[in-house]
Design an enzyme around this catalytic site. Sequence first.
Site, PDB file in Angstrom:
ATOM      1  N   LYS A  52       0.883  -0.964  -0.145  1.00  0.00           N
ATOM      2  CA  LYS A  52      -0.005  -0.227  -0.417  1.00  0.00           C
ATOM      3  C   LYS A  52       1.207   1.289  -0.077  1.00  0.00           C
ATOM      4  CE  LYS A  52      -3.527  -2.434   2.679  1.00  0.00           C
ATOM      5  NZ  LYS A  52      -3.981  -2.970   3.181  1.00  0.00           N
ATOM      6  N   GLN A  96      -4.122  -1.646   9.612  1.00  0.00           N
ATOM      7  CA  GLN A  96      -4.417  -2.845   9.278  1.00  0.00           C
ATOM      8  C   GLN A  96      -4.312  -4.178  10.283  1.00  0.00           C
ATOM      9  OE1 GLN A  96      -3.002  -3.242   5.550  1.00  0.00           O
ATOM     10  NE2 GLN A  96      -3.728  -6.114   6.375  1.00  0.00           N
ATOM     11  N   ASP A 119     -10.132   3.013   4.278  1.00  0.00           N
ATOM     12  CA  ASP A 119     -11.218   1.789   4.196  1.00  0.00           C
ATOM     13  C   ASP A 119     -12.376   1.521   3.859  1.00  0.00           C
ATOM     14  OD1 ASP A 119      -8.729  -0.499   4.202  1.00  0.00           O
ATOM     15  OD2 ASP A 119      -8.394  -0.294   5.950  1.00  0.00           O
TER      16      ASP A 119
END
Length: 292
Positions: A52, A96, A119
């Site tokens: 990412k 994460q 997200d």
Amino acid sequence: MILLDGRIASAAVKATIQEQTALLVKNGKRRPHLAAILVGHNGASETYVASKVKNCEEVGFLSTLIRFENDIAEKTLLEKIEELNNDALIDGILVQLPLPKHIREAKVIETISPAKDVDGFHPINAGKLVQGLPSFIPATPYGIMLMLEHYNIYTKGKHAVVIGRSNIVGRPMSILLSSNLPYGNCTVTLCHSHTPNLAEICRQADIIVAALGRPGFVKADMVKPEAVVIDVGITRVDDPTAKKGFRIKGDVAFDEVASIASAITPVPGGVGLMTIAGLLKNTMQAYISSKW
Ligand code: NAD
């Protein structure tokens, strides 16, 4: 058979974002900035976060990686998120997953400002998605929609079967595919671990999205000829002959299913790359919506 190639489709999305970023910079504006938080040293998580960050750099975004050890107190993590929420120069925040057991995942997700929740896991964004309101869409289903668009996969009136009902993949995927969208206008059946006759249901699908985390689960005898097959699964399977000692396997038995499908995504090189594309699009959207 069309190979739905995540390298090609994600490169197209990234090229557009890169151009947008270059234009911003040319006009004297700041760059979009993503903050990623990684707790612990899980191998797969390390790989995802590194990818990412690298992709942010490739399109010209700024990125900040914040690392914590596995034994970090939940309170410290929440305070860091609040700090990032209040930092006008941070557009997107991602934590994460998975997190260590002593940290409440739901609490962490709810602490991220919905305006920076790139997200798309915050309940406010999930609720907006259900109602068809503008929101951050979870990156994996978003990436799949971008893939369908890139390859112009016709969905109107089709029957889509989604296997898996997680909040990050299966459930939002089922909502997007059943919306009145150019590339999501299907009748959707959402299947899960308690669905009887799963193979029979899959055989009725024009589009299958497999997101259950069981390597090679979808076999050719579960797939209607000419169906479109999207493989979300990523599982590390031990393989002493591989350099790293494992191989990445999808949820679809690729070779046998590819021989009857009209279009299929490979693993690796499919949905995983589109997930990054979805995240970058969300980060750009967060930047555009910010006052700064
Ligand atoms: P999860 O474990 O949260 O959910 C799995 C779902 O599959 C559950 O809803 C469960 O009911 C269902 N399921 C499990 N076994 C089943 C069975 N035998 N039959 C029918 N349904 C079954 O997983 P997740 O987070 O949604 O991830 C699913 C897979 O996708 C994993 O392999 C994960 O690594 C992968 N993934 C990939 C990406 C990507 O970018 N490609 C992103 C997220 C997750």
